[in-house]
Design a protein around this motif. Structure first.
Motif, mmCIF file in Angstrom:
data_model
loop_
_atom_site.group_PDB
_atom_site.id
_atom_site.type_symbol
_atom_site.label_atom_id
_atom_site.label_comp_id
_atom_site.label_asym_id
_atom_site.label_seq_id
_atom_site.Cartn_x
_atom_site.Cartn_y
_atom_site.Cartn_z
ATOM 1 N N PRO A 76 0.823 -1.209 0.000
ATOM 2 C CA PRO A 76 0.000 0.000 0.000
ATOM 3 C C PRO A 76 0.858 1.260 0.000
ATOM 4 N N GLU A 77 0.236 2.372 -0.340
ATOM 5 C CA GLU A 77 0.886 3.671 -0.182
ATOM 6 C C GLU A 77 0.731 4.114 1.271
ATOM 7 N N ILE A 78 1.828 4.368 1.955
ATOM 8 C CA ILE A 78 1.814 4.884 3.319
ATOM 9 C C ILE A 78 2.789 6.051 3.389
ATOM 10 N N PHE A 79 2.338 7.162 3.951
ATOM 11 C CA PHE A 79 3.188 8.343 4.002
ATOM 12 C C PHE A 79 3.025 9.050 5.348
ATOM 13 N N PHE A 80 4.046 9.820 5.699
ATOM 14 C CA PHE A 80 3.999 10.595 6.932
ATOM 15 C C PHE A 80 3.022 11.748 6.756
ATOM 16 N N LYS A 81 2.198 11.991 7.777
ATOM 17 C CA LYS A 81 1.197 13.048 7.687
ATOM 18 C C LYS A 81 1.475 14.227 8.618
ATOM 19 N N ALA A 82 1.713 13.973 9.901
ATOM 20 C CA ALA A 82 1.833 15.101 10.823
ATOM 21 C C ALA A 82 2.527 14.707 12.111
ATOM 22 N N THR A 83 3.198 15.670 12.707
ATOM 23 C CA THR A 83 3.646 15.578 14.094
ATOM 24 C C THR A 83 2.511 16.086 14.978
ATOM 25 N N PRO A 84 2.549 15.797 16.277
ATOM 26 C CA PRO A 84 1.439 16.222 17.137
ATOM 27 C C PRO A 84 1.114 17.710 17.061
ATOM 28 N N HIS A 85 2.136 18.564 16.945
ATOM 29 C CA HIS A 85 1.854 20.006 16.968
ATOM 30 C C HIS A 85 1.213 20.495 15.667
ATOM 31 N N ARG A 86 1.206 19.665 14.630
ATOM 32 C CA ARG A 86 0.550 20.051 13.381
ATOM 33 C C ARG A 86 -0.913 19.590 13.324
ATOM 34 N N ASN A 130 -7.621 -3.762 4.231
ATOM 35 C CA ASN A 130 -8.180 -3.767 5.578
ATOM 36 C C ASN A 130 -7.218 -3.096 6.556
ATOM 37 N N PHE A 131 -7.733 -2.783 7.740
ATOM 38 C CA PHE A 131 -6.957 -2.031 8.723
ATOM 39 C C PHE A 131 -5.713 -2.786 9.188
ATOM 40 N N THR A 132 -5.868 -4.084 9.427
ATOM 41 C CA THR A 132 -4.737 -4.877 9.915
ATOM 42 C C THR A 132 -3.590 -4.876 8.916
ATOM 43 N N GLU A 133 -3.916 -5.006 7.637
ATOM 44 C CA GLU A 133 -2.898 -4.981 6.583
ATOM 45 C C GLU A 133 -2.157 -3.648 6.582
ATOM 46 N N SER A 175 0.131 -3.281 9.617
ATOM 47 C CA SER A 175 1.300 -4.157 9.559
ATOM 48 C C SER A 175 2.378 -3.572 8.658
ATOM 49 N N TYR A 176 1.984 -2.922 7.566
ATOM 50 C CA TYR A 176 2.971 -2.283 6.696
ATOM 51 C C TYR A 176 3.595 -1.067 7.371
ATOM 52 N N LEU A 177 2.809 -0.310 8.121
ATOM 53 C CA LEU A 177 3.357 0.847 8.820
ATOM 54 C C LEU A 177 4.432 0.431 9.813
ATOM 55 N N TYR A 178 4.208 -0.653 10.542
ATOM 56 C CA TYR A 178 5.125 -1.078 11.600
ATOM 57 C C TYR A 178 6.236 -2.000 11.079
ATOM 58 N N ARG A 179 6.194 -2.334 9.811
ATOM 59 C CA ARG A 179 7.226 -3.201 9.253
ATOM 60 C C ARG A 179 8.575 -2.475 9.249
ATOM 61 N N ASP A 180 9.566 -3.031 9.947
ATOM 62 C CA ASP A 180 10.908 -2.436 10.017
ATOM 63 C C ASP A 180 10.872 -0.995 10.523
ATOM 64 N N ASN A 181 9.939 -0.707 11.432
ATOM 65 C CA ASN A 181 9.811 0.644 11.963
ATOM 66 C C ASN A 181 9.508 0.561 13.452
ATOM 67 N N ASP A 182 9.864 1.609 14.188
ATOM 68 C CA ASP A 182 9.638 1.651 15.631
ATOM 69 C C ASP A 182 8.810 2.876 15.980
ATOM 70 N N PHE A 183 7.821 2.673 16.850
ATOM 71 C CA PHE A 183 6.989 3.759 17.342
ATOM 72 C C PHE A 183 6.919 3.622 18.870
ATOM 73 N N LEU A 185 -2.802 6.089 12.348
ATOM 74 C CA LEU A 185 -2.741 5.828 10.916
ATOM 75 C C LEU A 185 -4.087 6.164 10.295
ATOM 76 N N LEU A 186 -4.131 7.225 9.474
ATOM 77 C CA LEU A 186 -5.313 7.540 8.700
ATOM 78 C C LEU A 186 -5.406 6.538 7.550
ATOM 79 N N THR A 187 -6.609 6.044 7.280
ATOM 80 C CA THR A 187 -6.735 4.858 6.437
ATOM 81 C C THR A 187 -7.231 5.126 5.022
ATOM 82 N N GLY A 188 -7.232 6.378 4.597
ATOM 83 C CA GLY A 188 -7.630 6.678 3.225
ATOM 84 C C GLY A 188 -9.065 7.181 3.152
ATOM 85 N N THR A 189 -9.361 7.845 2.053
ATOM 86 C CA THR A 189 -10.688 8.440 1.898
ATOM 87 C C THR A 189 -11.445 7.819 0.734
ATOM 88 N N GLY A 190 -12.741 7.693 0.909
ATOM 89 C CA GLY A 190 -13.616 7.235 -0.163
ATOM 90 C C GLY A 190 -14.570 8.322 -0.617
#
Length: 277
Positions: free
Chosen positions: A105-115, A222-225, A228-236, A242-247
């Protein structure tokens, strides 16, 4: 037996929790503690045991403390169509066609808390853009271990002309001051059903200028998918959203204006209200 849904609000008074029709003020004021708990729902119900009855929250803050806010794109067919339309003159549409059908999927950074801004807050328009829209989305609350434990409403503000000019401009189209609405609170609950409805209404000078609706059933992924891609090889270490896209995408001749009012409603999560300013 599943635990009942609980909504966590962040306000100047601290963390206020709604369970059924009662509001309680937690002794724990640190929202990060919820996101770092191994079982956030159980942790929250433990905190409720020592909470005291409070009033309905006012002056809501966005329900985020140290969490990064990320987003997924082209998860609905309507979003794919809109991305192709906005970039048809530059040839970028083929990128969106390919990502819709791809395994990754396409996953991108959106905002820090102050934004991020909360319910009743003012979202911004980029000064160098002339085509701006809100994107109504379900946002996942994910703990530090990658577990989806709650949901809120996201307003993924987007400068369509900048993104459409070149896909490499996506960070500029998406990440800027007050670029994300989030709230009103985090609903800690069992997974949302696929039939969950999402709706948006935009008002200008007291008149509705756009409205639309969809359901989670129209999502390709789906949300789980996505999580899982967001957390793949990443630490939080403090979890994430995670915003899940718009319809729902307004027509190509629509753009937001200052003082427009945006209401995004999701069944089971409430309504997020933002003003453009």
């Amino acid at each position: 037996m599943p635990l009942p849904p609980v909504t966590v609000f962040r306000s100047a008074s601290g963390l206020i929790v709604q369970i059924d029709d009662e509001f309680r003020l937690l002794r724990e004021r640190n929202l990060d503690a919820l996101f770092t708990a191994s079982d956030p729902a159980a942790w929250l119900h433990e905190q409720l045991a020592t909470a005291w009855v409070g009033a309905s929250p006012v002056d809501l803050h966005p329900p985020v403390q140290s969490q990064e806010i990320w987003a997924a794109g082209v998860t609905y067919m309507r979003s794919r169509e809109a991305r192709v339309e906005e970039s048809q003159d530059t040839g970028g549409g083929t990128f969106y066609d390919r990502v819709y059908d791809a395994e990754r999927p396409e996953i991108f950074f959106k905002a820090t808390p102050h934004r991020a801004v909360g319910h009743g807050g003012r979202v911004a328009l980029r000064s160098d853009s002339h085509w701006n829209v809100p994107e109504p989305e379900v946002a996942l609350a994910i703990n530090s271990a990658g577990q989806i434990f709650g949901y809120t409403i996201g307003n993924d503000m987007s400068s369509r002309d900048i993104e459409g000019e070149n896909p490499l401009y996506l960070p500029q189209a998406k990440v800027y001051r007050a670029c994300c609405g989030l709230g009103p609170g985090i609903v800690v609950r069992e997974p949302l059903p696929r039939s969950t409805g999402i709706a948006i209404e935009i008002s200008r000078n007291g008149q509705s200028v756009f409205d639309g609706a969809t359901t989670l059933e129209r999502m390709k992924r789906n949300f789980t998918e996505l999580a899982s891609y967001l957390y793949r090889d990443n630490d939080f270490p403090y979890g994430s959203f995670l915003l899940t896209g718009t319809g729902i995408v307004p027509p190509n001749d629509f753009t937001l204006e200052a003082a427009d009012e945006i209401r995004i409603s999701v069944a089971g999560l409430g309504t997020l209200f933002n003003i453009v300013g």
